[in-house]
Write an enzyme that holds these catalytic residues in place. Structure first.
Site, PDB file in Angstrom:
ATOM      1  N   GLU A   1       3.650  -6.674   7.179  1.00 51.99           N
ATOM      2  CA  GLU A   1       2.445  -5.819   8.031  1.00 51.99           C
ATOM      3  C   GLU A   1       2.749  -5.727   9.446  1.00 51.99           C
ATOM      4  OE1 GLU A   1       0.465  -6.843   4.107  1.00 51.99           O
ATOM      5  OE2 GLU A   1       1.902  -7.904   5.443  1.00 51.99           O
TER       6      GLU A   1
ATOM      7  N   GLY B   1       0.765  -5.652   0.288  1.00 53.42           N
ATOM      8  CA  GLY B   1      -0.142  -5.881  -0.548  1.00 53.42           C
ATOM      9  C   GLY B   1       0.465  -6.263  -1.829  1.00 53.42           C
TER      10      GLY B   1
ATOM     11  N   ALA C   1       0.747  -1.247  -0.144  1.00 50.77           N
ATOM     12  CA  ALA C   1       0.144   0.191   0.033  1.00 50.77           C
ATOM     13  C   ALA C   1       0.846   1.171  -0.104  1.00 50.77           C
ATOM     14  CB  ALA C   1      -0.857   0.038   1.006  1.00 50.77           C
TER      15      ALA C   1
ATOM     16  N   GLU D   1       0.240 -10.051  -1.490  1.00 51.14           N
ATOM     17  CA  GLU D   1      -1.178 -10.339  -1.552  1.00 51.14           C
ATOM     18  C   GLU D   1      -1.389 -10.619  -2.806  1.00 51.14           C
ATOM     19  OE1 GLU D   1      -2.928  -9.390   2.780  1.00 51.14           O
ATOM     20  OE2 GLU D   1      -2.125  -7.530   1.545  1.00 51.14           O
TER      21      GLU D   1
END
Length: 387
Positions: A236, A187, A142, A190
């Site tokens: 994270e 992200g 992100a 992911e």
């Protein structure tokens, strides 16, 4: 056009049984209702959110689409004149931000994925490659600078949109391949996990010691060499949060619960060979930059030339080893195989076999199946048309 596996309401009235001979039609109904809900959510997102995006076509032709030109990604349709016939290519393109996932980029990606989902048959798209135009970077997660300006509510909404994006990638009706040329964090990881296949990249020029060649396969003793960049990780927890776009769900399914817990709890980053060994990657493209960088007359800068060479070799590797073998097979069969795997993995074996049976039933009446049998009989290559 073939209907989706659960597009017919007949499945909701069909009763299957599990190993205990108990009805398990509720499982089928649940899957059907889940797909209906996903469709409604997608429609709501399209109605209530203004996405500013468009398509950059490899053949420079134009389509009548209600989108503006994308600014943070590039989309190429399949091109019969190039190597990627039947394979679309979607490239992340935020070099200054190392492809961090901004709201703009996410919106553009959602629009393009919606286009692929709804029009892949019309444009003969049988496979999608997701890659980066930025050297040594796939996606760093992100955009934290943008995130720092969001309120609590805005942050929650954006994370939900990220999760929706990853689900859209996973649920595309065609196979997806992530080309991971560098940093793949948070992200970005992911996003890669949501793809069907993942291929890493390693340039021998990044290894500076005399034992460099020993680092080139997954069976080497020194795969933990500090000389290998640590590109991959769900980091994270180091930021006081957790993977929120599917990482806590998909990584354990891919590599097993204990190893996934280790990587997530510690926020550990691993190199490309470690990622290959534990099963995150399907393969690694290994090159020697000194062998590919031979065009001394090229007028572009040395760094840009190096990136162009690496990108070309990497793309050719992925196309020849994965995408092209996929798209030469029956497109309906590949689509149904993907549905069978993704739907049945959530069920017990008996129910999963029923899902496989339903998927098989979708290919029986197709012209492609008859073409496959005829081609085998005539000892020639089949010409599948997705019919």
């Amino acid at each position: 056009m073939q209907k989706s596996l659960f597009a017919s309401r007949k499945i909701a009235t069909t009763t299957f049984h599990n190993n205990n001979n108990k009805p398990c039609c509720s499982l089928m109904q649940s899957l059907f209702m889940k797909q209906q809900q996903q469709g409604r959510r997608l429609k709501q997102n399209q109605q209530h959110q203004c996405y500013h995006s468009s398509l950059l076509l490899s053949n420079n032709s134009s389509l009548n689409l209600p989108f503006e030109q994308p600014t943070e990604c590039i989309f190429q349709l399949p091109n019969e004149q190039e190597l990627h016939a039947h394979t679309a290519i979607l490239s992340l393109n935020r070099p200054m931000q190392r492809n961090a996932l901004s709201q703009q980029l996410v919106n553009e990606l959602l629009n393009i994925l919606s286009f692929i989902k709804n029009q892949h048959l019309q444009h003969s798209i049988r496979c999608l490659i997701l890659k980066s135009n930025v050297k040594d970077t796939f996606c760093t997660g992100a955009d934290l600078k943008e995130r720092s300006k969001m309120s609590t509510l805005e942050t929650s909404i954006f994370v939900n949109k990220l999760r929706f994006l990853m689900n859209e990638i996973e649920n595309l009706p065609i196979p997806t391949i992530a080309c991971l040329n560098g940093y793949c964090l948070g992200g970005g990881m992911e996003m890669a996990l949501a793809c069907d296949l993942r291929v890493g990249f390693l340039n021998k020029a990044t290894i500076a010691d005399d034992n460099a060649d020993n680092c080139m396969t997954q069976n080497v003793v020194n795969k933990d060499s500090e000389l290998l960049p640590k590109y991959f990780g769900l980091v994270e927890t180091a930021l006081g949060i957790i993977p929120g776009a599917g990482g806590c769900n998909r990584l354990p399914r891919l590599i097993g619960i204990p190893k996934a817990k280790e990587l997530i709890y510690t926020a550990k980053k691993i190199n490309v060979l470690e990622a290959l060994e534990i099963g995150i990657l399907n393969d690694v493209c290994i090159i020697d930059n000194h062998k590919t960088n031979n065009n001394t007359n090229n007028k572009v800068g040395e760094e840009e030339e190096e990136k162009m060479n690496e990108d070309k070799v990497f793309m050719n590797y992925v196309l020849e080893k994965f995408a092209n073998p996929i798209v030469q097979n029956g497109p309906i069969a590949v689509k149904m195989a993907k549905q069978a795997i993704q739907q049945s993995i959530q069920l017990d074996v008996a129910s999963g076999n029923k899902v496989e049976e339903l998927c098989y039933a979708q290919v029986i009446p197709t012209k492609d199946r008859l073409e496959g049998l005829l081609a085998f009989k005539e000892k020639r290559k089949p010409n599948y048309k997705g019919e």
